[in-house]
Design an enzyme around this catalytic site. Structure first.
Site, PDB file in Angstrom:
ATOM      1  NE  ARG A  39      -2.506  -0.021   3.464  1.00 33.93           N
ATOM      2  CZ  ARG A  39      -2.569   0.688   4.595  1.00 33.93           C
ATOM      3  NH1 ARG A  39      -3.207   1.823   4.635  1.00 33.93           N
ATOM      4  NH2 ARG A  39      -2.018   0.235   5.713  1.00 33.93           N
ATOM      5  CE  LYS A  69      -2.592 -19.896  13.037  1.00 34.83           C
ATOM      6  NZ  LYS A  69      -1.802 -18.883  13.486  1.00 34.83           N
ATOM      7  CG  HIS A 126       3.393 -22.819   9.450  1.00 33.48           C
ATOM      8  ND1 HIS A 126       2.521 -22.258  10.348  1.00 33.48           N
ATOM      9  CD2 HIS A 126       4.501 -23.127  10.169  1.00 33.48           C
ATOM     10  CE1 HIS A 126       3.072 -22.228  11.537  1.00 33.48           C
ATOM     11  NE2 HIS A 126       4.282 -22.749  11.464  1.00 33.48           N
ATOM     12  CE  LYS A 136       6.047 -26.505  11.897  1.00 30.30           C
ATOM     13  NZ  LYS A 136       7.191 -25.622  12.079  1.00 30.30           N
ATOM     14  CD  GLU A 195       5.011 -21.400  19.744  1.00 31.15           C
ATOM     15  OE1 GLU A 195       5.597 -20.801  18.843  1.00 31.15           O
ATOM     16  OE2 GLU A 195       3.854 -21.150  20.100  1.00 31.15           O
ATOM     17  CG  ASP A 224      -1.911 -18.615  17.620  1.00 27.59           C
ATOM     18  OD1 ASP A 224      -1.979 -18.080  16.501  1.00 27.59           O
ATOM     19  OD2 ASP A 224      -0.829 -18.824  18.219  1.00 27.59           O
ATOM     20  CG  HIS A 241      -0.590 -25.002  13.646  1.00 23.14           C
ATOM     21  ND1 HIS A 241      -0.761 -24.715  12.320  1.00 23.14           N
ATOM     22  CD2 HIS A 241      -0.152 -23.841  14.200  1.00 23.14           C
ATOM     23  CE1 HIS A 241      -0.442 -23.456  12.085  1.00 23.14           C
ATOM     24  NE2 HIS A 241      -0.072 -22.898  13.206  1.00 23.14           N
TER      25      HIS A 241
END
Ligand code: BG6
Length: 482
Positions: free
Chosen positions: A54, A155, A185, A189, A223, A242, A247
């Protein structure tokens, strides 16, 4: 060019139009993935790539912004300065406002200027989903939605089933389902794809892959990072939306699905859909939510958003009846590691017990599939301790590390997925009905936990869900310290 090329197949050249081409996703994931594919010779000088943004931005400024994200390839000698310049030469910077439509002419000129009108044109919407409708209508009114056009989205495609249906309906007004590539994603993997090879290219596991032999399944995606600069998005979203809606449920599908007749997009996705539809509605007592202690302070206000969630799932079909699937994911945990652990049933009788060498409580056989980091497989067995001192048994491991087995670099998920969009292969992308089926599981969960205060947990632990398994007489298998 790249010294450690990954094995790749030549594809006929495509055009990539990255809308939101200077945003976080484009800089962190999309362009570095295209750069690696360029270094491996799969993206050739015949490809054309546009970064549509943009804000007007010069090519030097773009290169400076992008460079840090491609530094690992440049720093370790995979790429030379000439490679970098060669890659930059493929990229055209366009100014485009998806909302007002300003810049649409420039985009049309770019696309129609190509020599071969039949080549795939891949529009990657790396922008907020609230702009998807405007962006796709713009493409339509500019006459760019041809049979060769493909649309890539990612997402968050909605925050519940209803909003997801609304966004997908907007896309469906302009693009056919066979042209829409919804990225999860995790499916790109390497080890996640290897799970399908493990199950369906070998016979030894498939005969054991059911409730006669498997006691339970655990999936951990841990994580160490917190929510950092994504706090606004994350606080409205939480770990269930999330990570689990997409996933983790996809991982459950790949573990639980029946063998498809062929490895093609619709057969694989049909089987995954059957698993999602077989998941029993989750009970409130089978969900544990946690929040790391520093979360609310960093956010600046009290919040019920879960930064950790664990659940017990039941897959109601003949293969899995009675086999719980325990899943957990969280931020600020003890280590970054994702693993699927298949725990087999205990042996029915211990012939060594009377000899004093066996121990009926010794660990059961386990297959541990390490998704990341240091991808690989471990099979836990019981062996005899060497030596003449009787029949002493001990737990041992067969270890197959993909890192050690393959000397080429394991490509990032986006590399595979981007090339699949050029190839026109939707196997590793989510079909609309899968997304809706996943929301049908998750919507009631969100309602149940909305007003529940999550349990606080200390950063650097594995979260507060020990009782979820403890109450069933089981325990989590924590990922190895590396
Ligand atoms: C994303 C989530 O989809 O996946 C992030 O939005 C999460 O919150 C990330 O950190 C984890 O991905 P990976 O590939 O690092 O395991």
């Amino acid at each position: 060019m790249s010294e450690a090329k990954t094995h790749s197949v030549n594809l006929s050249p495509s055009d990539y139009i990255i809308i939101g081409g200077t945003g976080d996703l484009a800089l962190r994931k999309i362009f570095p993935a295209l750069f690696w594919r360029y270094l491996d010779g799969q993206v050739t000088s015949e490809y054309r790539i546009a970064a549509a943004s943009r804000r007007e931005i010069g090519s030097d400024e773009f290169a400076t912004k992008l460079r840090p994200f491609c530094e690992d390839a440049l720093a370790d000698g995979h790429a030379s300065e000439a490679d970098w310049q060669g890659f930059l030469a493929l990229i055209t910077i366009l100014t485009l406002d998806a909302k007002s439509g300003d810049g649409a002419d420039q985009l049309t000129d770019f696309i129609t200027a190509r020599a071969n009108a039949d080549r795939p044109t891949i529009f990657y919407l790396a922008i907020a989903p609230s702009l998807f409708g405007d962006a796709t209508r713009l493409l339509k009114s500019a006459g760019l939605v041809t049979p060769q056009a493909r649309l890539v989205v990612e997402k968050p495609l909605g925050h519940d089933g209803a909003s997801s249906r609304a966004i997908n309906a907007e896309l469906a007004e302009i693009f056919d389902e066979t042209q829409i590539y919804r990225i999860d994603h995790y499916l790109g993997k390497e080890t996640v794809q290897n799970l399908m090879a493990l199950r369906f290219a070998n016979v030894i596991f498939e005969t054991q892959w059911n409730n006669s032999h498997i006691d339970h399944v655990q999936i951990t995606v841990a994580e160490t990072v917190g929510v950092d600069n994504r706090a606004d998005y994350y606080d409205a979203y939480g770990a269930v939306r999330d990570m689990v809606q997409n996933h983790l449920l996809q991982l459950v599908c790949l573990v639980a699905m029946e063998p498809p007749s062929f490895f093609n997009a619709d057969q694989v996705r049909d089987e995954k859909l059957r698993v999602l539809r077989a998941i029993r509605p989750i009970e409130a007592e089978d969900i544990v939510c946690g929040q790391y202690q520093e979360y609310a302070t960093a956010l600046g206000h009290q919040s019920n958003t879960e930064t950790f969630v664990a659940m017990k799932l039941a897959v109601d079909n003949w293969r899995w009846a009675g086999v719980p699937f325990y899943i957990r994911t969280g931020k600020k945990l003890a280590r970054r590691a994702s693993e699927i652990v298949i725990t087999f049933k205990q042996r029915p009788h211990d012939i060594f017990q009377r000899n004093g060498g066996g121990d009926i409580d010794s660990p059961p056989n386990r297959l541990i599939i390490r998704l990341q980091p240091r991808e690989g497989l471990r099979l836990q067995l019981i062996s005899k301790e060497p030596g003449p001192g009787g029949m002493r048994l001990f737990p041992s491991e067969l270890n197959l590390s993909f890192d050690d087995t393959f000397d080429s670099r394991l490509p990032d998920a986006y590399e595979r997925l981007l090339m699949d969009t050029a190839r026109g292969n939707q196997t590793l992308f989510m079909r609309r009905d899968e997304v809706f089926a996943a929301w049908d599981i998750i919507d009631p969960v969100i309602k149940m936990i909305r007003d529940r205060a999550p349990e606080l947990y200390r950063s650097g632990t594995m979260g507060p869900a020990d009782n979820l398994l403890g109450d069933d007489g089981r325990e989590w298998v924590d990922p190895h310290e590396d």
